[in-house]
Design an enzyme around this catalytic site. Sequence first.
Site, PDB file in Angstrom:
ATOM      1  N   LYS A  53       0.809  -1.199   0.000  1.00 28.04           N
ATOM      2  CA  LYS A  53       0.000   0.000   0.000  1.00 28.04           C
ATOM      3  C   LYS A  53       0.850   1.260   0.000  1.00 28.04           C
ATOM      4  O   LYS A  53       0.345   2.358  -0.185  1.00 28.04           O
ATOM      5  CB  LYS A  53      -0.890   0.027   1.267  1.00 28.04           C
ATOM      6  CG  LYS A  53      -1.742  -1.170   1.497  1.00 28.04           C
ATOM      7  CD  LYS A  53      -2.451  -0.983   2.884  1.00 28.04           C
ATOM      8  CE  LYS A  53      -2.653  -2.315   3.511  1.00 28.04           C
ATOM      9  NZ  LYS A  53      -3.195  -2.209   4.866  1.00 28.04           N
ATOM     10  N   GLY A  54       2.113   1.099   0.291  1.00 26.43           N
ATOM     11  CA  GLY A  54       2.987   2.258   0.481  1.00 26.43           C
ATOM     12  C   GLY A  54       3.026   3.229  -0.688  1.00 26.43           C
ATOM     13  O   GLY A  54       3.323   4.405  -0.527  1.00 26.43           O
ATOM     14  N   ASP A 113      14.686  -0.936  -0.677  1.00 27.69           N
ATOM     15  CA  ASP A 113      15.599  -1.068   0.457  1.00 27.69           C
ATOM     16  C   ASP A 113      16.628  -2.149   0.115  1.00 27.69           C
ATOM     17  O   ASP A 113      17.634  -1.870  -0.527  1.00 27.69           O
ATOM     18  CB  ASP A 113      14.737  -1.407   1.681  1.00 27.69           C
ATOM     19  CG  ASP A 113      15.493  -1.419   2.982  1.00 27.69           C
ATOM     20  OD1 ASP A 113      16.637  -0.970   3.009  1.00 27.69           O
ATOM     21  OD2 ASP A 113      14.931  -1.875   4.002  1.00 27.69           O
ATOM     22  N   LYS A 141      17.057   3.455  -0.940  1.00 32.06           N
ATOM     23  CA  LYS A 141      18.049   3.317   0.134  1.00 32.06           C
ATOM     24  C   LYS A 141      19.229   2.538  -0.421  1.00 32.06           C
ATOM     25  O   LYS A 141      19.200   1.311  -0.464  1.00 32.06           O
ATOM     26  CB  LYS A 141      17.444   2.554   1.309  1.00 32.06           C
ATOM     27  CG  LYS A 141      16.402   3.323   2.061  1.00 32.06           C
ATOM     28  CD  LYS A 141      16.034   2.553   3.316  1.00 32.06           C
ATOM     29  CE  LYS A 141      14.803   3.127   3.943  1.00 32.06           C
ATOM     30  NZ  LYS A 141      14.363   2.342   5.109  1.00 32.06           N
ATOM     31  N   VAL A 163      11.692   5.631   7.400  1.00 32.59           N
ATOM     32  CA  VAL A 163      10.849   6.809   7.200  1.00 32.59           C
ATOM     33  C   VAL A 163       9.368   6.428   7.104  1.00 32.59           C
ATOM     34  O   VAL A 163       9.016   5.323   6.697  1.00 32.59           O
ATOM     35  CB  VAL A 163      11.284   7.605   5.939  1.00 32.59           C
ATOM     36  CG1 VAL A 163      12.582   8.351   6.199  1.00 32.59           C
ATOM     37  CG2 VAL A 163      11.417   6.698   4.721  1.00 32.59           C
ATOM     38  N   ARG A 175       0.632   6.721   7.570  1.00 27.75           N
ATOM     39  CA  ARG A 175       0.553   6.838   6.104  1.00 27.75           C
ATOM     40  C   ARG A 175      -0.004   8.195   5.677  1.00 27.75           C
ATOM     41  O   ARG A 175       0.268   8.670   4.589  1.00 27.75           O
ATOM     42  CB  ARG A 175      -0.360   5.749   5.532  1.00 27.75           C
ATOM     43  CG  ARG A 175       0.192   4.329   5.674  1.00 27.75           C
ATOM     44  CD  ARG A 175      -0.572   3.396   4.736  1.00 27.75           C
ATOM     45  NE  ARG A 175      -0.429   1.991   5.070  1.00 27.75           N
ATOM     46  CZ  ARG A 175       0.559   1.200   4.633  1.00 27.75           C
ATOM     47  NH1 ARG A 175       1.496   1.673   3.862  1.00 27.75           N
ATOM     48  NH2 ARG A 175       0.608  -0.077   4.981  1.00 27.75           N
TER      49      ARG A 175
END
Length: 195
Positions: A53-54, A113, A141, A163, A175
Amino acid sequence: MKKIVPEPFQRLAGDVLDVYLTREEIQQRIEEMGQAISRDYDGKRPVLVGALKGVMCFMADLVREITVPVEVDFMAVSSYSTEERDRGVVRVIKDLDLPISDRHVIFVEDVIDTGLTLNYLLRSLRARSPASLEVCSLLNKTTRRLIDVPIKYVGFNMPDYFVVGYGLDHGEQYRNLPFIGILKPGILFSREKGS
Ligand code: IMP
Ligand code: MG
């Protein structure tokens, strides 16, 4: 604090150590990314595939900066356990609705990441024979990368901070912060990732 949390969000952002990227900085960069994509896909109709969902805020803002016709689809994934995740095992909870064979696909992520999730998903997408496949991530990242994954469009390269905000969560919280903030280290219960 490097940057000030807007007053109405100060309570919600109580666990935020510092503002990493303001709403304005994010918008400005997405505008540039949208322009680059519009230029590169001139005459084409790419399918943007977002990882839920990010990616929700990023996708919503990015599509509105793209001036060529696009289609949008989403996948949702979750890792089984930390150990399985480290082996690159990813569980697909929601697959694509659209067929992507012979389509120009842009895979859109909030943050890359270790690269394990992305690597797994790219393999799955590649197997469906898209005409082309590129990656677009708001955050990258660089220092925690375990697998080298090609990223064509990067919003911001960043160090290893955890973050939240602008779609990114910690335990499903934060969110809805309109900026990206660094979470206070004491708040991090583990490096286990949500979605
Ligand atoms: P990777 O497989 O290690 O590249 O994991 C990437 C996924 O982990 C991202 O799509 C996010 O869902 C999550 N993630 C990684 N870093 C952060 C962060 O700093 N905040 C929130 N979620 C993160
Ligand atoms: Mg993600």
